[in-house]
Write a protein that holds these residues in place. Sequence first.
Motif, mmCIF file in Angstrom:
data_model
loop_
_atom_site.group_PDB
_atom_site.id
_atom_site.type_symbol
_atom_site.label_atom_id
_atom_site.label_comp_id
_atom_site.label_asym_id
_atom_site.label_seq_id
_atom_site.Cartn_x
_atom_site.Cartn_y
_atom_site.Cartn_z
ATOM 1 N N ALA A 311 3.367 -14.110 0.869
ATOM 2 C CA ALA A 311 3.230 -12.656 0.732
ATOM 3 C C ALA A 311 4.588 -11.991 0.602
ATOM 4 O O ALA A 311 4.764 -11.059 -0.193
ATOM 5 C CB ALA A 311 2.476 -12.111 1.949
ATOM 6 N N GLN A 314 5.876 -12.471 -2.915
ATOM 7 C CA GLN A 314 5.232 -11.602 -3.871
ATOM 8 C C GLN A 314 5.801 -10.184 -3.797
ATOM 9 O O GLN A 314 6.028 -9.536 -4.829
ATOM 10 C CB GLN A 314 3.727 -11.564 -3.626
ATOM 11 C CG GLN A 314 3.023 -12.870 -4.000
ATOM 12 C CD GLN A 314 1.518 -12.797 -3.764
ATOM 13 O OE1 GLN A 314 1.019 -11.799 -3.232
ATOM 14 N NE2 GLN A 314 0.812 -13.857 -4.152
ATOM 15 N N ARG A 315 6.032 -9.721 -2.581
ATOM 16 C CA ARG A 315 6.612 -8.381 -2.440
ATOM 17 C C ARG A 315 8.025 -8.333 -3.047
ATOM 18 O O ARG A 315 8.409 -7.336 -3.647
ATOM 19 C CB ARG A 315 6.667 -7.992 -0.970
ATOM 20 C CG ARG A 315 5.304 -7.708 -0.360
ATOM 21 C CD ARG A 315 5.422 -6.999 0.986
ATOM 22 N NE ARG A 315 6.134 -7.827 1.989
ATOM 23 C CZ ARG A 315 5.528 -8.675 2.814
ATOM 24 N NH1 ARG A 315 4.192 -8.814 2.748
ATOM 25 N NH2 ARG A 315 6.221 -9.366 3.670
ATOM 26 N N GLU A 317 9.088 -10.156 -5.595
ATOM 27 C CA GLU A 317 8.978 -10.176 -7.050
ATOM 28 C C GLU A 317 8.598 -8.798 -7.594
ATOM 29 O O GLU A 317 9.083 -8.373 -8.631
ATOM 30 C CB GLU A 317 7.942 -11.221 -7.477
ATOM 31 C CG GLU A 317 8.371 -12.657 -7.211
ATOM 32 C CD GLU A 317 7.290 -13.651 -7.554
ATOM 33 O OE1 GLU A 317 6.183 -13.181 -7.917
ATOM 34 O OE2 GLU A 317 7.528 -14.875 -7.457
ATOM 35 N N ARG A 318 7.726 -8.111 -6.894
ATOM 36 C CA ARG A 318 7.302 -6.776 -7.349
ATOM 37 C C ARG A 318 8.448 -5.780 -7.250
ATOM 38 O O ARG A 318 8.563 -4.861 -8.055
ATOM 39 C CB ARG A 318 6.124 -6.295 -6.515
ATOM 40 C CG ARG A 318 4.845 -7.098 -6.762
ATOM 41 C CD ARG A 318 3.771 -6.691 -5.795
ATOM 42 N NE ARG A 318 2.543 -7.495 -5.994
ATOM 43 C CZ ARG A 318 1.482 -7.435 -5.209
ATOM 44 N NH1 ARG A 318 1.494 -6.600 -4.154
ATOM 45 N NH2 ARG A 318 0.433 -8.196 -5.461
#
Length: 319
Positions: A311, A314-315, A317-318
């Motif tokens: 998680a 992913q944060r 990458e965003r």
Amino acid sequence: MTTSTSWPIQQQIKPRPPEPYPFVGAALEGHLLAYVAVKRSKGGDIPMFAFESGGAEECGLMEIRPDGTVAPEIANLSPTKFVTLNDPALRQDPVGQPGPLRSPSGPVPAPVLRTARALAARQAAAAGNGRSVEAFMTEVLGLWRGARWQEPVSTALLGDWVGSLHTDGRVGPGALEYLKAETRVLHRQMTPLWERKVNGRRLWGLDFALGDGLTVYDVVAGGPDPYEMLAGTVPDDPRVATVLNDLTPAERAVAMAWADSQVTSWTEAASSIMALAPAQFTGLDPAALGERVRRKLKRLGARHTALAAAAAAQRWERA
């Protein structure tokens, strides 16, 4: 006149340096090593011990060097003759006259060599030579390198495992085993409580991570008592609930009981819960139940850690 005539005589008397261990002049008599002499050197005194080399007309000699090493040699004299030459009442020099020395033609008996290594490591520990102590504990005692074992080994080496050496100058066959036992006792005493094992299982501290920032303390502080968990109750803390929701009510209760500071093993935790409601645990074994909960919690902790890491990635990458 009296003073002037006695003074030259006093000048001729050379004080003999003290020897490190008692010399009794007796045979080995079942001992592995017996002190016979000390060899003076610039690097420090080198005690020499006799040992049975197996030959009728030869004597084994073991040098215990200050750097923590040993050197076996053979003298072409029987042990009895060598001891006679080194009798304190007869010899003028502490080293005596063993004659020409040669290297052993065969291997030195393992108990003799290992015990001699222990004596050398004892000298190294007294001198603060940690490298030699570490070599001894790995090569002779078969222990792991590092401070976890080096401190108890050094302390044991300087203990009374070889007390006979200072009383009659000899070392018996059980000295090394005594040293090993003392090392194990000291290692356990020096190991923090939360790093010890009970029934082969390592204890967990309250700061043990269950994953996603959750520790055992969070479970203890934020949850109901174990008996309430038998009815399916879960703590209000969502992080705790996330982990415990994957357990059955009985497993949750065991986990809460284990978190009690007075409980020392998973078997004990399971036994305490089974005693609260015996009918719910018919046919279950406390050891098996405790081990099942331990393995499940460990697996869940690893899974939650992996999910939290994914998680976070992913944060990132965003962003």
